[in-house]
Design an enzyme around this catalytic site. Sequence first.
Site, mmCIF file in Angstrom:
data_model
loop_
_atom_site.group_PDB
_atom_site.id
_atom_site.type_symbol
_atom_site.label_atom_id
_atom_site.label_comp_id
_atom_site.label_asym_id
_atom_site.label_seq_id
_atom_site.Cartn_x
_atom_site.Cartn_y
_atom_site.Cartn_z
ATOM 1 N N GLY A 12 0.856 -1.188 0.000
ATOM 2 C CA GLY A 12 0.000 0.000 0.000
ATOM 3 C C GLY A 12 0.890 1.235 0.000
ATOM 4 O O GLY A 12 2.046 1.186 -0.437
ATOM 5 N N ASN A 37 2.633 -9.051 -1.063
ATOM 6 C CA ASN A 37 1.301 -8.459 -1.222
ATOM 7 C C ASN A 37 0.362 -9.509 -1.803
ATOM 8 O O ASN A 37 0.770 -10.313 -2.637
ATOM 9 C CB ASN A 37 1.362 -7.236 -2.149
ATOM 10 C CG ASN A 37 0.114 -6.383 -2.044
ATOM 11 O OD1 ASN A 37 -0.136 -5.762 -1.008
ATOM 12 N ND2 ASN A 37 -0.694 -6.346 -3.089
ATOM 13 N N GLU A 169 -17.223 11.391 -0.070
ATOM 14 C CA GLU A 169 -16.626 11.282 -1.415
ATOM 15 C C GLU A 169 -17.415 10.301 -2.286
ATOM 16 O O GLU A 169 -17.587 10.514 -3.482
ATOM 17 C CB GLU A 169 -15.160 10.845 -1.312
ATOM 18 C CG GLU A 169 -14.250 11.955 -0.798
ATOM 19 C CD GLU A 169 -12.786 11.724 -1.126
ATOM 20 O OE1 GLU A 169 -12.335 10.563 -1.080
ATOM 21 O OE2 GLU A 169 -12.081 12.712 -1.424
HETATM 22 P P1 FAD Z 1 -3.207 0.210 2.093
HETATM 23 O O1 FAD Z 1 -2.973 1.274 1.120
HETATM 24 O O2 FAD Z 1 -4.602 -0.119 2.465
HETATM 25 O O3 FAD Z 1 -2.481 -1.102 1.564
HETATM 26 C C1 FAD Z 1 -2.437 -2.300 2.276
HETATM 27 C C2 FAD Z 1 -1.922 -3.375 1.340
HETATM 28 O O4 FAD Z 1 -1.793 -4.590 2.082
HETATM 29 C C3 FAD Z 1 -2.873 -3.673 0.172
HETATM 30 O O5 FAD Z 1 -2.154 -3.757 -1.026
HETATM 31 C C4 FAD Z 1 -3.495 -5.013 0.546
HETATM 32 O O6 FAD Z 1 -3.863 -5.788 -0.582
HETATM 33 C C5 FAD Z 1 -2.342 -5.663 1.311
HETATM 34 N N1 FAD Z 1 -2.785 -6.703 2.236
HETATM 35 C C6 FAD Z 1 -3.744 -6.601 3.201
HETATM 36 N N2 FAD Z 1 -3.859 -7.771 3.854
HETATM 37 C C7 FAD Z 1 -2.957 -8.631 3.302
HETATM 38 C C8 FAD Z 1 -2.590 -9.982 3.560
HETATM 39 N N3 FAD Z 1 -3.176 -10.714 4.512
HETATM 40 N N4 FAD Z 1 -1.603 -10.537 2.815
HETATM 41 C C9 FAD Z 1 -0.971 -9.818 1.828
HETATM 42 N N5 FAD Z 1 -1.294 -8.530 1.542
HETATM 43 C C10 FAD Z 1 -2.257 -7.954 2.267
HETATM 44 N N6 FAD Z 1 -6.271 9.197 2.645
HETATM 45 C C11 FAD Z 1 -5.698 10.366 2.289
HETATM 46 O O7 FAD Z 1 -4.677 10.773 2.868
HETATM 47 N N7 FAD Z 1 -6.223 11.132 1.284
HETATM 48 C C12 FAD Z 1 -7.313 10.749 0.585
HETATM 49 O O8 FAD Z 1 -7.765 11.457 -0.322
HETATM 50 C C13 FAD Z 1 -7.928 9.520 0.932
HETATM 51 N N8 FAD Z 1 -9.006 9.093 0.234
HETATM 52 C C14 FAD Z 1 -9.560 7.884 0.548
HETATM 53 C C15 FAD Z 1 -10.661 7.458 -0.215
HETATM 54 C C16 FAD Z 1 -11.254 6.252 0.075
HETATM 55 C C17 FAD Z 1 -12.429 5.804 -0.743
HETATM 56 C C18 FAD Z 1 -10.742 5.441 1.135
HETATM 57 C C19 FAD Z 1 -11.392 4.111 1.442
HETATM 58 C C20 FAD Z 1 -9.659 5.855 1.889
HETATM 59 C C21 FAD Z 1 -9.060 7.082 1.600
HETATM 60 N N9 FAD Z 1 -7.952 7.547 2.319
HETATM 61 C C22 FAD Z 1 -7.364 8.745 1.992
HETATM 62 C C23 FAD Z 1 -7.345 6.713 3.372
HETATM 63 C C24 FAD Z 1 -6.144 5.938 2.776
HETATM 64 O O9 FAD Z 1 -6.538 5.299 1.598
HETATM 65 C C25 FAD Z 1 -5.564 4.917 3.759
HETATM 66 O O10 FAD Z 1 -5.249 5.568 4.962
HETATM 67 C C26 FAD Z 1 -4.305 4.291 3.136
HETATM 68 O O11 FAD Z 1 -4.649 3.520 2.016
HETATM 69 C C27 FAD Z 1 -3.562 3.418 4.146
HETATM 70 O O12 FAD Z 1 -2.370 2.991 3.549
HETATM 71 P P2 FAD Z 1 -1.626 1.677 4.059
HETATM 72 O O13 FAD Z 1 -0.259 1.731 3.484
HETATM 73 O O14 FAD Z 1 -1.760 1.526 5.532
HETATM 74 O O15 FAD Z 1 -2.439 0.463 3.460
HETATM 75 P P1 NAD Z 2 -14.291 7.900 9.533
HETATM 76 O O1 NAD Z 2 -14.073 7.187 10.810
HETATM 77 O O2 NAD Z 2 -13.508 9.110 9.265
HETATM 78 O O3 NAD Z 2 -15.838 8.270 9.382
HETATM 79 C C1 NAD Z 2 -16.845 7.337 9.698
HETATM 80 C C2 NAD Z 2 -18.133 8.075 9.972
HETATM 81 O O4 NAD Z 2 -19.157 7.113 10.241
HETATM 82 C C3 NAD Z 2 -18.060 8.984 11.190
HETATM 83 O O5 NAD Z 2 -18.543 10.261 10.854
HETATM 84 C C4 NAD Z 2 -18.935 8.275 12.217
HETATM 85 O O6 NAD Z 2 -19.588 9.175 13.102
HETATM 86 C C5 NAD Z 2 -19.944 7.552 11.321
HETATM 87 N N1 NAD Z 2 -20.571 6.398 11.978
HETATM 88 C C6 NAD Z 2 -19.994 5.501 12.816
HETATM 89 N N2 NAD Z 2 -20.911 4.615 13.257
HETATM 90 C C7 NAD Z 2 -22.093 4.944 12.661
HETATM 91 C C8 NAD Z 2 -23.400 4.400 12.714
HETATM 92 N N3 NAD Z 2 -23.698 3.342 13.471
HETATM 93 N N4 NAD Z 2 -24.375 4.974 11.981
HETATM 94 C C9 NAD Z 2 -24.102 6.053 11.204
HETATM 95 N N5 NAD Z 2 -22.892 6.629 11.136
HETATM 96 C C10 NAD Z 2 -21.889 6.071 11.837
HETATM 97 O O7 NAD Z 2 -14.067 6.795 8.389
HETATM 98 P P2 NAD Z 2 -13.839 6.987 6.826
HETATM 99 O O8 NAD Z 2 -14.680 8.079 6.278
HETATM 100 O O9 NAD Z 2 -13.954 5.627 6.229
HETATM 101 O O10 NAD Z 2 -12.321 7.441 6.733
HETATM 102 C C11 NAD Z 2 -11.272 6.551 7.150
HETATM 103 C C12 NAD Z 2 -9.951 7.300 7.144
HETATM 104 O O11 NAD Z 2 -9.614 7.619 5.797
HETATM 105 C C13 NAD Z 2 -10.029 8.618 7.888
HETATM 106 O O12 NAD Z 2 -8.841 8.833 8.557
HETATM 107 C C14 NAD Z 2 -10.201 9.654 6.795
HETATM 108 O O13 NAD Z 2 -9.635 10.908 7.152
HETATM 109 C C15 NAD Z 2 -9.418 9.013 5.647
HETATM 110 N N6 NAD Z 2 -9.982 9.479 4.370
HETATM 111 C C16 NAD Z 2 -9.497 10.657 3.876
HETATM 112 C C17 NAD Z 2 -10.016 11.161 2.699
HETATM 113 C C18 NAD Z 2 -9.474 12.467 2.158
HETATM 114 O O14 NAD Z 2 -8.532 13.010 2.724
HETATM 115 N N7 NAD Z 2 -10.000 12.979 1.056
HETATM 116 C C19 NAD Z 2 -11.034 10.459 2.015
HETATM 117 C C20 NAD Z 2 -11.505 9.266 2.560
HETATM 118 C C21 NAD Z 2 -10.974 8.790 3.747
#
Ligand code: FAD
Ligand code: NAD
Length: 395
Positions: A12, A37, A169
């Site tokens: 990741g 991975n 988002e």
């Molecule tokens: P990840 O990027 O989740 O990678 C983990 C890796 O481990 C993956 O490749 C997975 O396949 C692998 N893996 C897991 N389990 C196993 C296993 N058992 N064996 C082998 N491989 C495995 N954060 C921001 O800062 N800005 C954003 O704009 C933002 N947007 C987001 C939008 C969405 C829709 C979501 C869901 C999250 C967003 N986040 C954002 C949060 C961010 O994506 C995560 O915090 C980030 O991906 C974490 O990085 P990581 O390196 O911990 O793991």
């Molecule tokens: P989050 O924990 O940030 O938000 C989860 C939301 O679900 C909270 O507002 C919480 O109050 C609500 N919730 C919890 N239990 C609930 C229930 N029973 N019923 C209804 N609502 C409930 O989780 P996330 O949005 O998945 O984000 C995860 C991480 O990824 C965060 O750290 C976030 O900052 C990051 N992220 C960042 C971006 C970005 O920077 N653009 C985009 C996506 C995610």
Amino acid sequence: MSVPKIVILGAGYGGLMTAKGLAKELKSNEAEITLVNQNSYHYVTTELHKPAAGTSHHDHARLSIPSVINTKRINFIQDRVTAIKLEEKEVQLESNEPLKYDYLVVGLGSAPETFGIKGLMENAFFIRNIASVRAIREHMEYMFARYALEKKEELITIVVGGAGFTGIEYVGELVDRMPELCREYDIPLEKVRIVNVEAAPTVLPGFDKELVEYAVKYLESKGVEFLISTPIEECTEEGVILKGGQEIKAATVVWTGGVRGNKLVEESGIETMRGRVKVDENLRAPGYDNVFIIGDSSLVFNEDERPYPPTAQISTQQGQYLGKNLAVKLRGGEMKPFKYMPKGTVASLGRKEAIGVVGNKKLMGGSAAFMKKLIDLRWFYLLGGLSLVLRKGKL
Ligand code: FAD
Ligand code: NAD
């Protein structure tokens, strides 16, 4: 002569940056670097809300791991980690022999936090990886196809549980997608219901009030219904049940209610809080000099003793830090403490709208959307330079 074995789990944000950094810093006679991975590709988690809504193809949100690492220096193993055995200094894999390590870097990301809510695991969808977002998109489209035949409202009702950044988002992408999807299936747009349910008294709890108001106003103008101060208490095959007993019938429920650390970390015996490890100033697990936890499975606290939220931003910085500092340690030097430098937060509301804070500047609308695209492109730049930006990036 044998050289120290460094094993990195997860490609990741954190894992890839660590692997690339170490490969750059260390010569082959200084360390053996292995990256594990479960898929042959890295998925760009920060893009996954788009293929989940169908506004982009899932292939835009993944790229082949061997294409972005130096495979002469990094031994890449595609396999699933099944256990981390700290005392044996060994990692167990599903299909390969156990891997011995001298230094272990755990970057396995997160898992959905369901807070034990009944029926969520069985009945809701999650925005987690390529497979899960393909399932959401295909399910949603099938429900629209069925509506054209059966005319049941719940088939075109989508409940998004949680209005944090992921929820908002995703809802933004759904808003962009609906006109096209409705045209495709001959459904009047106004019949579709997108309901974003949030337990806290506000959408995006803790974020700038003015920007939250902007986002809510924009999304409501596109037909999104927000239910705040309304926890989801159960998810059934028919929809969700809210606190107080009200039911929303919905054929598609997507849970974006938060994340916890990867369960393999908990199962290894290291002390965790919601699956996340409070790491020391060098990102080490307590009690283990040779085990580093980065990304969503790690917990780093700010000066006020509050944990930083799990983001790609902090995961990337942790990986960059470890790439440099683990190399220093291997050469007998002292690791510097990790210091997170938050650069801001920008969240998309579909393709053309966004909100964000960068430095002390608030952004909304088109300028925020442009900034978000630049941030997304930066990740491609870090992974593969300008050529990857040109190949994968879309402005
Ligand atoms: P990840 O990027 O989740 O990678 C983990 C890796 O481990 C993956 O490749 C997975 O396949 C692998 N893996 C897991 N389990 C196993 C296993 N058992 N064996 C082998 N491989 C495995 N954060 C921001 O800062 N800005 C954003 O704009 C933002 N947007 C987001 C939008 C969405 C829709 C979501 C869901 C999250 C967003 N986040 C954002 C949060 C961010 O994506 C995560 O915090 C980030 O991906 C974490 O990085 P990581 O390196 O911990 O793991
Ligand atoms: P989050 O924990 O940030 O938000 C989860 C939301 O679900 C909270 O507002 C919480 O109050 C609500 N919730 C919890 N239990 C609930 C229930 N029973 N019923 C209804 N609502 C409930 O989780 P996330 O949005 O998945 O984000 C995860 C991480 O990824 C965060 O750290 C976030 O900052 C990051 N992220 C960042 C971006 C970005 O920077 N653009 C985009 C996506 C995610």
